[in-house]
Scaffold this motif. Structure first.
Motif, PDB file in Angstrom:
ATOM      1  N   VAL A  65      47.893  57.698  94.213  1.00 20.70           N
ATOM      2  CA  VAL A  65      48.666  58.356  95.269  1.00 20.70           C
ATOM      3  C   VAL A  65      48.108  57.915  96.617  1.00 20.70           C
ATOM      4  O   VAL A  65      46.885  57.852  96.792  1.00 20.70           O
ATOM      5  CB  VAL A  65      48.580  59.891  95.123  1.00 20.70           C
ATOM      6  N   TYR A  78      55.954  58.816 101.119  1.00 21.20           N
ATOM      7  CA  TYR A  78      55.964  59.562  99.855  1.00 21.20           C
ATOM      8  C   TYR A  78      56.549  60.957 100.062  1.00 21.20           C
ATOM      9  O   TYR A  78      57.351  61.427  99.250  1.00 21.20           O
ATOM     10  CB  TYR A  78      54.543  59.659  99.291  1.00 21.20           C
ATOM     11  N   TYR A  82      59.839  61.907  98.042  1.00 22.83           N
ATOM     12  CA  TYR A  82      59.628  62.870  96.957  1.00 22.83           C
ATOM     13  C   TYR A  82      59.126  64.197  97.533  1.00 22.83           C
ATOM     14  O   TYR A  82      57.960  64.576  97.346  1.00 22.83           O
ATOM     15  CB  TYR A  82      58.618  62.328  95.937  1.00 22.83           C
ATOM     16  N   ALA A  86      55.663  66.063  96.531  1.00 30.27           N
ATOM     17  CA  ALA A  86      54.666  66.049  97.608  1.00 30.27           C
ATOM     18  C   ALA A  86      54.146  67.450  97.900  1.00 30.27           C
ATOM     19  O   ALA A  86      52.961  67.625  98.215  1.00 30.27           O
ATOM     20  CB  ALA A  86      55.257  65.435  98.868  1.00 30.27           C
TER      21      ALA A  86
END
Length: 536
Positions: A65, A78, A82, A86
Motif C-alpha cells: 500500500v 488510492y 478506492y 481507504a
C-alpha cells in the motif's frame, strides 16, 4: 484380613484401592509473581523469534500500500479510486505502517525481548569463559566417539603430550589426575550473542536515526528548480529530533526528463523501459554539477539521497482577463490515471477575474477516440496531445482558513459554465491554442506541456551504523552456524605389565556430524607423537 491391617504393606495386592487424590494445587501468584511470569515469557528466545517473524509479516502492508511518507501522491490516488477501502486502511493506520501504533508495539516488544534474552546469556557466557573445563567423566565409554589406544609411554608423558596437542588445536585444557579435560567452540556462543546484540543495535540505530532524519517530496517541472528548504517541499515528514539546521543548503534544477518506451514488441507497446532525469545540482560554495537520477539509482547530495518516484506532464496554462492582462501562467502537474499517462489536473484561480474559477483538466498525451466517442490516451509519449477543460465558477473555498487538496476540486459551491452539464462545451486545447472563457471572463491558452518528476528526498543518519551492525549480524550468524562446540577428554592408566591404555571420548553441544571423525583423527595424531602404539 481386615481393611487397614497393619500386618500387610500398603501396596500389597490385597490392599484396598487408595483414596482418589485431589488435583495438584498450584501456588497462587501475587502481582509480582505474575509480572515475573510475563517477563520470563517475553524474554524467552521463542518469543523473540515469534516477534521477529511477526515484525516481518507486519511490514508487508507497507510494501503493498502506498505510504504517506514516501508516496503521498499515490495515497491521494488510492483514496480517490478506492474510498471505502481507504477508510478502512486509514482506521488501521496502514498508510503510515511503519509509524503506526501496532507496528511500533511489535517493534518495542521485540526490542525488550531481545535485550532480556541477550543480557543474561552474555553474563552466563562470560562466566563460562572464566570457568575451567568440566571434570573427566568416570566412564568415557558411554560418550560419543569413544576409542582407545595402547602405548609403552608412561601416564604422565601420555597426558602431557595429549594436553599439548589439544592446546595446539585451540582447546582450553585442565588436568584432573590421570586425565585431561578440554573444550573449545565458545566462539559459537560469542557469534550467537554478537548476532543478537547486532540485531538490537540495528533496532536502536533505526529508531534513533529515524528521529534525526527526514523525508520530503517535491514535484519539479522541466526548467524549474527547488531548494532544500522547509518551505520548498510539497510534503515533509521530519523525525522527532529534527531541526531546521539539518537541511543542508543546495538546489536541484530539472534540465530534462528522458523516458524510453517499448516500440518493437507489439504486445508491450508503450511500456516504460527506462527513465532518466537530467539535473543540475548546486551546493552552497561549490560549482554547479551535472547529474542524473534514475529509477533505483538515487543521487547522493550533501548527506541526502534523491529518489525518482514518478513522472508525468505539467501543462503550462496562461489565463488572461477581459483586458488581456495575464493573471495566471504556470505549470500544473497532472496525476496519471492509466498506463498511457492519461492524466487529470486541477487549476484554481481565486483572484484576478470577476469570479473565482476552477478548471478540471484531462490530458491525453497521444489522443485516440474510443467507439463511444470518448477521448483516450493510446501512448504515453507526447505525440498528439489534447487537453480538455471543464470550467467552474463560484466559491473555491480557499478563503475559509482551512487547507484544501491541490489535486481535487470541490464543486459543492461551484457552478459549471463549460463542460458536460452546462450549455457551453468542454474546452479542447492543443499546444498553442487559445480559447475564450465563458461569461466573458477572459481567455485560456495552452502554452506548452513540459514533463515533471516527483522526487523523494531522504536523509537517514543511521545508514552507516546500520551497515556496520548488519555486517556484525551476518558475521555472528555465520560463526554461530559453522563453529562447533566440543568437549574432549583423554584418560590414561597403566596395567601391571607396564602398558598404558589411553581412552578418548568427546561430547558435542548440539549437532556435530564430524565429532566421531574428530576424535579418531585426534587419537591418530596423539599416537603418532607417542611413537609405538597398538590400536584396540
Amino acid at each position: 484380613m481386615t481393611e487397614g491391617d497393619a500386618t500387610r504393606p500398603s501396596d500389597h495386592m490385597d490392599a484396598p484401592a487408595p483414596a482418589p487424590q485431589s488435583k495438584v494445587q498450584q501456588p497462587r501468584l501475587n502481582l509480582a509473581g505474575y509480572a515475573r511470569f510475563f517477563w520470563r515469557q517475553l524474554t524467552s528466545m521463542r518469543t523473540a523469534l515469534f516477534l521477529l517473524l511477526l515484525l516481518a509479516v507486519a511490514a508487508i502492508p507497507g510494501s503493498l500500500v502506498p505510504q504517506i511518507t514516501s508516496d503521498p501522491n499515490g495515497v491521494i490516488a488510492y483514496r480517490t479510486n478506492y474510498p471505502d477501502t481507504a477508510a478502512v486502511l486509514d482506521f488501521f493506520q496502514v498508510f503510515n505502517t511503519y509509524t503506526s501504533v501496532w507496528f511500533s508495539s511489535i517493534y518495542l516488544l521485540l526490542f525488550i525481548s531481545l535485550i532480556g534474552c541477550v543480557l543474561p546469556r552474555t553474563k552466563h557466557h562470560f562466566d563460562a569463559l572464566r570457568a575451567s573445563p568440566p571434570k573427566t567423566p568416570a566412564r568415557l565409554s558411554r560418550l560419543q566417539g569413544f576409542t582407545t589406544r595402547t602405548t609403552e609411554a608412561d601416564v604422565d608423558t601420555t597426558i602431557a603430550s595429549a594436553r599439548r596437542l589439544l592446546r595446539s588445536q585451540r582447546y582450553r585444557t585442565e588436568l584432573y589426575g590421570d586425565s585431561v579435560s578440554a573444550e573449545r567452540g565458545y566462539l559459537r556462543e560469542t557469534g550467537n550473542l554478537v548476532f543478537h546484540a547486532a540485531l538490537v543495535g540495528v533496532l536502536v540505530t533505526v529508531g534513533i536515526g529515524g528521529g534525526f532524519g527526514y523525508t520530503g517530496q517535491r514535484v519539479v517541472v522541466e526548467g524549474y528548480a527547488f531548494s532544500n528548504s522547509l518551505a520548498s517541499y510539497d510534503s515533509f515528514n521530519p523525525g522527532r529530533f529534527f531541526t531546521d539546521e539539518a537541511l543542508d543548503p543546495y538546489t536541484v534544477a530539472l534540465d530534462s526528463f528522458e523516458p524510453v518506451y517499448e516500440q518493437n514488441n507489439r504486445q508491450a507497446i508503450g511500456q516504460a523501459i527506462d527513465f532518466t532525469a537530467n539535473v543540475t545540482t548546486t551546493v552552497r560554495g561549490e560549482e554547479p554539477q551535472q547529474s542524473q537520477i534514475k529509477v533505483n539509482e538515487p543521487l547522493s547530495l550533501s548527506g541526502t539521497n534523491l529518489y525518482l518516484l514518478g513522472n508525468g506532464y505539467a501543462p503550462v496554462l496562461t489565463v488572461r482577463d477581459a483586458d488581456e492582462k495575464v493573471i495566471w501562467s504556470q505549470p500544473t502537474p497532472c496525476l496519471p490515471f492509466d498506463a498511457n499517462l492519461g492524466s487529470t489536473c486541477v487549476i484554481k484561480i481565486p483572484d484576478g477575474l470577476d469570479q473565482q474559477i476552477g478548471m478540471l483538466g484531462f490530458l491525453y498525451p497521444t489522443t485516440g477516440t474510443l467507439s463511444s466517442g470518448a477521448l483516450a490516451s493510446v501512448y504515453p509519449d507526447l505525440i498528439s496531445p489534447v487537453l480538455t477543460l471543464e470550467v467552474y465558477e463560484g466559491d473555491l473555498g480557499l478563503d475559509n482558513g482551512q487547507g484544501s487538496n491541490a489535486y481535487a476540486l470541490n464543486t459543492d459551491s461551484l457552478e459549471q459554465v463549460a463542460g458536460r452539464t452546462s450549455e457551453a462545451e468542454t474546452l479542447r486545447l492543443t499546444p498553442g491554442d487559445r480559447l475564450e472563457l465563458p461569461n466573458d471572463l477572459g481567455s485560456v491558452e495552452l502554452t506548452s506541456i513540459p514533463r515533471f518528476v516527483s522526487l523523494d528526498v531522504h536523509h537517514d543518519p543511521s545508514q552507516l551504523p546500520v551497515l556496520l551492525f548488519s555486517v556484525l549480524l551476518f558475521a555472528g550468524l555465520i560463526t554461530s552456524l559453522f563453529v562447533p562446540r566440543r568437549r574432549m577428554w583423554v584418560s590414561a592408566r597403566t596395567d601391571a605389565s607396564g602398558t598404558t591404555t589411553i581412552e578418548y571420548a568427546a561430547l558435542a553441544r548440539g549437532d556435530d556430524p564430524n565429532l566421531e571423525a574428530a576424535v579418531t583423527d585426534f587419537a591418530e595424531k596423539h599416537s603418532q607423537q607417542l611413537g609405538v602404539r597398538v590400536d584396540s
